[in-house]
Design a protein around this motif. Structure first.
Motif, short mmCIF file in Angstrom:
data_model
loop_
_atom_site.label_atom_id
_atom_site.label_comp_id
_atom_site.label_asym_id
_atom_site.label_seq_id
_atom_site.Cartn_x
_atom_site.Cartn_y
_atom_site.Cartn_z
N PHE A 90 0.82 -1.21 0.00
CA PHE A 90 0.00 0.00 0.00
C PHE A 90 0.86 1.27 0.00
CE2 PHE A 90 -2.19 3.33 2.49
CZ PHE A 90 -3.18 3.63 1.55
N THR A 91 1.94 1.26 0.72
CA THR A 91 2.76 2.46 0.85
C THR A 91 3.75 2.64 -0.29
OG1 THR A 91 4.33 1.31 2.29
CG2 THR A 91 2.56 2.55 3.36
N GLU A 92 3.85 1.68 -1.20
CA GLU A 92 4.78 1.78 -2.34
C GLU A 92 4.12 2.60 -3.45
OE1 GLU A 92 7.68 2.06 -4.52
OE2 GLU A 92 8.05 0.85 -2.73
N ALA A 93 4.43 3.88 -3.49
CA ALA A 93 3.77 4.82 -4.41
C ALA A 93 4.01 4.50 -5.88
CB ALA A 93 4.23 6.24 -4.11
N SER A 94 5.04 3.74 -6.21
CA SER A 94 5.33 3.45 -7.61
C SER A 94 4.44 2.33 -8.17
CB SER A 94 6.80 3.05 -7.78
OG SER A 94 7.06 1.83 -7.10
N LEU A 95 3.69 1.66 -7.32
CA LEU A 95 2.80 0.59 -7.78
C LEU A 95 1.53 1.17 -8.41
CD1 LEU A 95 3.13 -1.93 -4.82
CD2 LEU A 95 4.14 -2.10 -7.09
N PRO A 96 0.89 0.41 -9.28
CA PRO A 96 -0.36 0.90 -9.90
C PRO A 96 -1.42 1.20 -8.83
CG PRO A 96 0.36 -1.18 -10.91
CD PRO A 96 1.24 -0.94 -9.73
#
Length: 192
Positions: A90-96
């Protein structure tokens, strides 16, 4: 049943008639679309024996659509042991955004308390779907801190769908439904 009829049987029925151990075994032996469908079936069954395998599917070597299905299944199973890994996604901003909003949804279903600050921070996420799902997850978590953060975020929210979700959430809160702003599935239905 004849072999010809068995071959024509919908794949969903094949999954439903397979044992959980067989599904877990097959999960690593098939293409991503089948993996995704197996994850959904494990979630539908709320197959707690699949938690470790599903958490293993959250790694970055797994295609994003499979990871999203594994996250959704873990949320449906409802065991908070998977919360930390879901929070990481959830906190990985680079994910879709569709993977991140599914992660927010799962965190809400798990009522995963350690996600509170990340979900509050997501009220300022650039993606409106992530913000909307964060509102729903915060509603499931409850607590005055979450309520206050949603209420403050309403002052600057520009997206009508997110603003509507925030209004419904705070109205439910003010109506005495702490920990359940709005049923999570109803709030998220509009996001999907």
């Amino acid at each position: 049943m004849s072999q010809a009829m068995q071959r024509r049987r919908p794949f969903r029925d094949v999954l439903a008639s397979s044992g959980t151990d067989e599904l877990l075994w097959r999960l690593h032996l098939c293409d991503p679309e089948i993996q995704r469908r197996i994850c959904f079936e494990l979630g539908r069954r709320r197959a707690a024996e699949g938690i470790d395998t599903l958490v293993g599917m959250l790694g970055f070597a797994t295609p994003d659509r499979v990871r999203a299905a594994a996250v959704e299944a873990l949320g449906r199973i409802g065991d908070s042991r998977s919360g930390a890994r879901i929070l990481t996604l959830f906190t990985e901003a680079s994910l879709p955004e569709w993977l991140r909003d599914t992660a927010a949804y799962a965190l809400g279903r798990l009522r995963y308390g350690p996600a509170l600050m990340a979900l509050c921070d997501a009220l300022a996420d650039p993606n409106p779907t992530v913000r909307e799902c964060a509102v729903a997850a915060l509603g499931a978590l409850g607590g005055w801190f979450a309520f206050d953060r949603v209420r403050c975020a309403m002052q600057t929210e520009q997206n009508p769908r997110v603003l509507d979700a925030m209004k419904r959430a705070t109205e439910a809160w003010e109506g005495g439904k702490e920990g359940a702003f709005v049923p999570l599935t109803r709030l998220l239905a509009s996001a999907r």
